[in-house]
Design an enzyme around this catalytic site. Structure first.
Site, mmCIF file in Angstrom:
data_model
loop_
_atom_site.group_PDB
_atom_site.id
_atom_site.type_symbol
_atom_site.label_atom_id
_atom_site.label_comp_id
_atom_site.label_asym_id
_atom_site.label_seq_id
_atom_site.Cartn_x
_atom_site.Cartn_y
_atom_site.Cartn_z
ATOM 1 N N ASN A 9 52.587 -5.432 -23.826
ATOM 2 C CA ASN A 9 52.886 -4.845 -25.130
ATOM 3 C C ASN A 9 53.383 -5.974 -26.041
ATOM 4 O OD1 ASN A 9 54.596 -3.601 -27.212
ATOM 5 N ND2 ASN A 9 54.107 -1.687 -26.161
ATOM 6 N N HIS A 70 57.018 -3.287 -20.265
ATOM 7 C CA HIS A 70 55.788 -2.503 -20.450
ATOM 8 C C HIS A 70 54.603 -3.243 -19.826
ATOM 9 C CE1 HIS A 70 57.213 0.212 -24.007
ATOM 10 N NE2 HIS A 70 58.228 -0.138 -23.237
ATOM 11 N N CYS A 71 54.733 -3.609 -18.568
ATOM 12 C CA CYS A 71 53.609 -4.215 -17.846
ATOM 13 C C CYS A 71 52.794 -3.093 -17.211
ATOM 14 C CB CYS A 71 54.129 -5.164 -16.761
ATOM 15 S SG CYS A 71 52.828 -5.642 -15.618
ATOM 16 N N GLN A 73 50.426 -3.240 -14.868
ATOM 17 C CA GLN A 73 50.084 -3.321 -13.444
ATOM 18 C C GLN A 73 51.307 -2.966 -12.606
ATOM 19 O OE1 GLN A 73 48.144 -7.300 -12.903
ATOM 20 N NE2 GLN A 73 46.761 -6.146 -11.578
ATOM 21 N N HIS A 89 61.774 0.751 -19.471
ATOM 22 C CA HIS A 89 60.877 1.922 -19.435
ATOM 23 C C HIS A 89 61.090 2.822 -20.663
ATOM 24 C CE1 HIS A 89 58.597 5.235 -17.960
ATOM 25 N NE2 HIS A 89 59.648 6.024 -17.913
ATOM 26 N N PRO A 101 55.849 8.793 -21.618
ATOM 27 C CA PRO A 101 56.851 9.828 -21.347
ATOM 28 C C PRO A 101 57.099 10.821 -22.496
ATOM 29 C CG PRO A 101 57.637 7.699 -20.623
ATOM 30 C CD PRO A 101 56.367 7.445 -21.354
ATOM 31 N N GLN A 102 57.095 10.325 -23.746
ATOM 32 C CA GLN A 102 57.418 11.231 -24.857
ATOM 33 C C GLN A 102 56.401 12.357 -25.007
ATOM 34 O OE1 GLN A 102 56.210 8.194 -25.264
ATOM 35 N NE2 GLN A 102 54.490 8.405 -26.646
#
Ligand code: 0FX
Length: 240
Positions: A9, A70-71, A73, A89, A101-102
């Site tokens: 990201n 925000h990886c 893999q 996270h 998630p949101q």
């Protein structure tokens, strides 16, 4: 301290770099993206692409602290067990583990927020270093809520980066296994069945959970042309 940062990201990678430079100017880190990203797009000096699944032993040999910012893999079990790995996270653990998630918070009426935690072999699962809830407004879309979550992740990083690097933090054990949503669960939300009966509340929640800027998420299929018709909503709260 040899620090690696793995991110897919761009915004988060730059924000992390700035926080580290501001709070700990004497500490440097090596930046990677995973196979999901193109390193050239990051515009960070010496950023390298790494296939973590194949080459994680290189990370074990070279680093003793790894941040997943925000990886995309999954970190293999051996990696998280041999090196201290910290994940940032965009959800409130353990309520919102997993993908986007949101989106699932809006649809399933779950609380949301941001979490920094130690990684273990399970997804978004390890001991929690810091977390903060964010109130979900009835007029939030995925995008407006996501923007608040990202700012909260950075606020938590600002506050805790020194204790994380120096390993002086305390942790909380997640209260339960919580909820885990995967990419396939997100994909299953996209096709709207026009025959399905639902309350207005459910319909608005479903559509606002899939409204995220320019992304073409929710769609129904036009019966005459068989073409997908993409749907998003505009929600505007009145000013007092
Ligand atoms: O980097 P990130 O914000 O986060 C995602 C996961 O949600 C997270 O749990 C995981 N740890 C991380 C590695 O990957 O994802 P993104 O930049 O791909 O997407 C950001 C938001 O954009 C997402 O929350 C929802 C929205 N989105 C994204 C795509 C690609 C859509 O609504 N539709 C899409 O097709």
């Amino acid at each position: 301290m040899k620090i690696a940062v793995v991110s897919d990201n761009i915004y988060m990678a730059h924000a992390f770099k700035n926080i580290l430079a501001k709070q700990m100017p004497h500490v440097s880190a090596h930046y990677f993206c995973s196979t999901f990203s193109n390193p050239k797009e990051f515009n960070i000096q010496n950023v390298q692409s790494i296939d973590i699944k194949k080459y994680y032993t290189n990370l074990i040999e070279k680093f003793n602290l790894i941040f997943s910012i925000h990886c995309k893999q999954i970190f293999p079990k051996e990696l998280v067990e041999r090196v201290r790995c910290i994940n940032v996270h965009p959800g409130y653990n353990p309520i919102n583990r997993g993908w986007y998630p949101q989106v699932f918070s809006i649809i399933n009426n779950l609380e949301t927020g941001a979490t920094i935690h130690e990684m273990d072999a399970e997804l978004d699962h390890g001991n929690i270093i810091a977390r903060k809830k964010i109130a979900i407004k009835s007029w939030d879309t995925s995008l407006s809520l996501y923007n608040k979550i990202v700012e909260t992740e950075l606020e938590l990083l600002e506050k805790h980066i020194i204790s994380i690097v120096e390993k002086t933090y305390t942790t909380i054990t997640p209260e339960s296994e919580g909820n885990v949503y995967l990419k396939k669960d997100f994909n299953a939300l996209l096709h709207i069945d026009l025959q399905k009966k639902a309350s207005y509340k459910q319909v608005i929640n479903h559509l606002r959970a899939l409204t995220h800027g320019e992304f073409k998420n929710a769609y129904f299929v036009d019966s005459e042309t068989n073409k997908k018709v993409f749907v998003k909503v505009i929600l505007e709260v009145e000013h007092e």
